[in-house]
Design a protein around this motif. Structure first.
Motif, PDB file in Angstrom:
ATOM      1  N   VAL A 358       0.858  -1.181   0.000  1.00  0.00           N
ATOM      2  CA  VAL A 358       0.000   0.000   0.000  1.00  0.00           C
ATOM      3  C   VAL A 358       0.897   1.233   0.000  1.00  0.00           C
ATOM      4  CG1 VAL A 358      -1.855   1.234   1.165  1.00  0.00           C
ATOM      5  CG2 VAL A 358      -1.759  -1.269   1.278  1.00  0.00           C
ATOM      6  N   LYS A 359       0.785   2.036  -1.069  1.00  0.00           N
ATOM      7  CA  LYS A 359       1.663   3.180  -1.246  1.00  0.00           C
ATOM      8  C   LYS A 359       0.869   4.464  -1.374  1.00  0.00           C
ATOM      9  CE  LYS A 359       5.137   0.427  -3.738  1.00  0.00           C
ATOM     10  NZ  LYS A 359       6.195   0.559  -2.724  1.00  0.00           N
ATOM     11  N   GLU A 373       7.040   6.164  -5.077  1.00  0.00           N
ATOM     12  CA  GLU A 373       6.137   6.657  -4.049  1.00  0.00           C
ATOM     13  C   GLU A 373       6.343   5.866  -2.758  1.00  0.00           C
ATOM     14  OE1 GLU A 373       2.406   8.534  -6.412  1.00  0.00           O
ATOM     15  OE2 GLU A 373       2.463   6.366  -6.335  1.00  0.00           O
ATOM     16  N   PRO A 374       6.273   6.550  -1.623  1.00  0.00           N
ATOM     17  CA  PRO A 374       6.550   5.897  -0.344  1.00  0.00           C
ATOM     18  C   PRO A 374       5.533   4.809  -0.015  1.00  0.00           C
ATOM     19  CG  PRO A 374       6.619   8.293  -0.142  1.00  0.00           C
ATOM     20  CD  PRO A 374       6.042   7.983  -1.481  1.00  0.00           C
ATOM     21  N   THR A 539       7.728  -0.108  -6.823  1.00  0.00           N
ATOM     22  CA  THR A 539       7.183   0.318  -8.108  1.00  0.00           C
ATOM     23  C   THR A 539       7.652   1.737  -8.395  1.00  0.00           C
ATOM     24  OG1 THR A 539       5.223  -1.055  -7.816  1.00  0.00           O
ATOM     25  CG2 THR A 539       5.083   0.701  -9.444  1.00  0.00           C
ATOM     26  N   VAL A 540       8.206   1.934  -9.577  1.00  0.00           N
ATOM     27  CA  VAL A 540       8.681   3.242 -10.016  1.00  0.00           C
ATOM     28  C   VAL A 540       7.775   3.713 -11.146  1.00  0.00           C
ATOM     29  CG1 VAL A 540      10.609   4.548 -10.980  1.00  0.00           C
ATOM     30  CG2 VAL A 540      11.047   2.652  -9.397  1.00  0.00           C
ATOM     31  N   LYS A 541       7.297   4.960 -11.041  1.00  0.00           N
ATOM     32  CA  LYS A 541       6.401   5.453 -12.093  1.00  0.00           C
ATOM     33  C   LYS A 541       7.056   6.567 -12.894  1.00  0.00           C
ATOM     34  CE  LYS A 541       3.471   8.782  -9.555  1.00  0.00           C
ATOM     35  NZ  LYS A 541       2.074   9.095  -9.192  1.00  0.00           N
ATOM     36  N   TYR A 542       6.689   6.571 -14.186  1.00  0.00           N
ATOM     37  CA  TYR A 542       7.221   7.533 -15.135  1.00  0.00           C
ATOM     38  C   TYR A 542       6.048   8.249 -15.807  1.00  0.00           C
ATOM     39  CZ  TYR A 542      11.392   4.557 -14.768  1.00  0.00           C
ATOM     40  OH  TYR A 542      12.460   3.826 -14.311  1.00  0.00           O
TER      41      TYR A 542
END
Length: 750
Positions: A358-359, A373-374, A539-542
């Motif tokens: 859960v982020k 995101e943390p 998870t890394v978002k672009y």
């Protein structure tokens, strides 16, 4: 009477959508339409108008049918400035292969696919049927499908062979008289060719009128000694009606036009009155699709001061109570906040024993690089696939800041990821909203509490994601976007605001109802064993791109002798769907985000009406993200999201704008709801809804080829209001889902 035939009708008779605003370079000649002559017959203050409903994209198939709907033009003399085009809710089914035209006096003619000519009588004013059979003529009209009547007994027919035939109806008032062929004008005559090529044709008072390429002309005719003479030359009535595909007149001095197909289909009807003709009402009706037929009157009278009705005006109900004060805002609950959901495997079975990350889900549309995101917490699904996470009473600094920036509501994203036995990555993403306690008050804000109120626990399936090395999809073309569910839904101005959209939407085509997201390269992975990735993942978002879409955030209604106001002031207060796609082309809705916080603007409308009801839209920036899942530093999968962000006025754009016309919800619809949902607004007073949560408009916005839903939290800055006039009738309102003083979502007006 108007020529409005479908099937083999002349071009342009089907109503589409507004192509562009009607030009102001509008000319007319003194003749215009026949002047209102003195008559011993009482002039009409309302005129029956019929629409053979055919929505954009509707196909004509053997055995299918269309709906014939009756309206009353309540203020024909004024072009509906002082009254509505009133939906009587009286309908009949008509074969899709048949053609219709009106004969005046409530008589409707049908030409069937096999050439039968039938007449019907409209008995709805006395409680009867819309199509009461009168007579079936022993004729063969196979080659006669484009016809119109002048209401006085003459019927004009564009024969398929090219000639113009003019018949005499022996009893126009009853529709059962003898039909006599009086005159034939051969193909090639200028008036015959003009009638064939016109977008719309109608006649009354000794003139045939044509609409062709935005220009109206009239052609005089006369009957003598059993013959009809039609002038070979015409008189210009009006020009500059850009985008008009159809026109008709309810009587002398008034002309209506209906708009042509365009990118934004709304089915707009406009009116013009006077001599010379001048614009009267640029929004008589929106969402009117299909050929229009009317019983034109010989003269028109001012509208009476009364509520629109069919037949006798219903008696007022003495048992409906007057509405009390507006409800107080909902109290915010105290204590720790828990978010929860449920995950299932691709085959629908519970996804038990899977780690859920859960982020924070924040708006990072201004970022230019990757964003991680943390994590707020990690839990494991139970055997039935459910999960829950209780937030700490004191949030981490980043989470508290995110909540403060968003009006107190905290957007979170819960993710489960794994792979099938054949190596296909699968992902489940659920977007949820939390209402943490504010450090200043120890309670959630009203916006946060209302954002989560009524939210049901989501059940989210794991579906195939993309392999890390798969190329990102190219954006759909403009032509591809026009064939999507989103485009079709937006084109239909009469669509149900709460209709459930399909589970999956394509951003470049129409998906079959049997679409299966678990088919990968021709193989259905639904039944394969799924193994979760280990918890040590991120998870890394672009950011891929952003665009602004006007999004429905409210509506207000004002029927007879009332005014409507909708306020969306000071700050955002909406909850908006989030789009998810494993491959970037086929999308589903995966939970929602609360969009709150200050916008520094006041937007909406006030004191509109009577006979007004429109939705209000505000510009919201949506961002498409690519999200890449890493476990122990190794890329495992990727997927895509479309997320609502901030209020953002486009350069040169509007701070807000009108959305769909929703007047069709008002009026006599009150007789279809339980009395417990109704109330009376005292004369000269107002009532406003400033607590609870609105309905969810499932087609609130179209963005990236996806239909997205939204709802709004009401408070003193976000409200729906109605102000009652001092007319002689009661002003009724009713809640769509509950009594107006409860949780109605929206309230309607009669």
């Amino acid at each position: 009477m108007t020529n409005h035939i479908h099937g083999r009708a002349s071009r342009g008779v089907v109503v589409g959508a507004l192509a562009s605003a009607l030009a102001t370079g509008f000319i007319a000649v003194p003749e215009v339409v026949a002047s209102q002559a003195a008559s011993a017959v009482a002039c009409a203050s309302n005129v029956s108008t019929y629409v053979l409903e055919k929505k954009p994209g509707a196909a004509v198939r053997a055995g299918s049918s269309f709906t014939l709907r009756k309206y009353l033009d309540w203020d024909p003399q004024g072009g509906d400035v002082n009254g509505p085009l009133f939906d009587t809710e009286k309908t009949a089914s008509v074969a899709s292969t048949s053609s219709l035209f009106t004969g005046g006096h409530g008589i409707i003619y049908e030409v069937t696919a096999d050439g039968a000519l039938k007449t019907y009588r409209d008995d709805t004013a006395s409680g009867g049927k819309l199509l009461t059979p009168v007579r079936t003529y022993d004729v063969n009209w196979t080659a006669r499908h484009s016809a119109w009547s002048d209401g006085a007994g003459l019927i004009f027919v564009n024969h398929d062979g090219g000639k113009l035939e003019i018949f005499k109806q022996g009893s126009p008032a009853t529709g059962d008289g003898t039909l006599t062929l009086l005159t034939i004008l051969p193909s090639g005559n200028p008036q015959v060719e003009a009638f064939k090529s016109a977008d719309s044709v109608w006649a009354y008072g000794g003139k045939v009128f044509t609409l062709t390429h935005g220009e109206i002309r009239s052609w005089a005719y006369s009957e003598a000694a059993g013959n009809v003479t039609v002038a070979a030359t015409s008189t210009l009535v009006a020009t500059g009606l850009t985008g008009a595909a159809q026109a008709w007149s309810p009587g002398p001095g008034t002309v209506y036009t209906a708009s042509a197909p365009a990118d934004t289909a709304t089915g707009v009807v406009r009116s013009y009155t006077g001599s010379p003709l001048a614009p009267a009402n640029d929004s008589v009706f929106e969402g009117l699709y299909g050929p229009v037929m009317t019983d034109a009157a010989s003269c028109l009278a001012p509208v009476a001061e009364e509520k629109p009705h069919l037949g006798a005006l219903p008696a007022e109900d003495p048992d409906v109570p007057e509405i009390g004060p507006e409800r107080e805002p909902d109290p915010a609950g105290a204590g720790p906040m828990t978010v929860s959901g449920r995950f299932t495997l691709p085959n629908g079975q519970p996804a038990g024993g899977f780690p859920v990350s859960v982020k924070l889900s924040t708006d990072t549309s201004d970022s230019t690089g990757p964003v991680t995101e943390p994590t707020v917490g990690t839990v494991t699904t139970a055997a039935d696939g459910t999960w829950s996470l209780t937030l700490p009473e004191i949030l981490p600094a980043a989470a508290q800041q995110a909540a403060d920036d968003n009006g107190g509501a905290l957007n979170l994203s819960a993710t489960v990821a794994g792979a099938t036995s054949s190596g296909v990555p699968v992902v489940g993403v659920d977007n949820v909203v939390a209402a943490p306690a504010s450090p200043a008050t120890g309670q959630p804000t009203t916006l946060a509490a209302q954002a989560v109120a009524g939210e049901q626990q989501h059940s989210t399936a794991l579906t195939p994601a993309s392999a890390p090395d798969a190329p990102d999809p190219v954006e759909p073309t403009t032509s591809q976007l026009t064939s999507t569910y989103a485009a079709q839904h937006e084109a239909d101005a009469s669509s149900d605001d709460e209709a459930v959209p399909p589970a999956w939407q394509s951003d470049r085509s129409s998906l079959s109802a049997s679409f299966n997201p678990n088919v990968v390269n021709g193989q259905n992975i639904g039944g394969q064993l799924v193994s979760p990735f280990n918890p040590d993942c991120e998870t890394v978002k672009y950011k891929l791109s952003s665009k602004i879409a006007y999004t429905t955030v409210g509506e207000a209604h004002a029927y007879w002798d009332t005014k409507a106001t909708f306020d969306y002031d000071a700050k955002l207060s909406s909850t908006i769907d989030t789009g998810y796609s494993g491959g970037g082309t086929n999308w589903t809705l995966s939970g929602s985000r609360s969009v709150g916080g200050s916008i520094g603007h006041a937007t909406g409308y006030s004191n509109k009406g009577p006979y007004f009801a429109k939705q209000w839209k505000v510009p919201i920036r949506y961002t498409k993200y690519k999200k890449v899942h890493y476990c122990n530093g190794v890329q495992r999968s990727k997927w895509y999201t479309i997320e609502a962000g901030r209020y953002d006025i486009p350069g040169g754009g509007s701070t807000g704008k009108y959305g769909k016309d929703v007047r069709s919800k008002d009026g006599t619809k009150i007789y279809d709801v339980p009395k417990s949902r109704t109330a009376v607004v005292p004369k000269g007073s107002y009532f406003q809804l400033s607590g609870g949560r609105s309905i969810k408009w499932t087609g609130a916005a179209t963005v990236y080829g996806l239909t997205i839903g939204a709802s709004t939290s009401y408070d003193r800055d976000h409200k729906q209001r109605i102000t009652a006039g001092n007319g002689r009738y009661k002003h009724y309102i009713w809640g769509l889902h509950d009594k107006p003083s409860g949780n109605p979502g929206i309230f309607l007006s009669d």
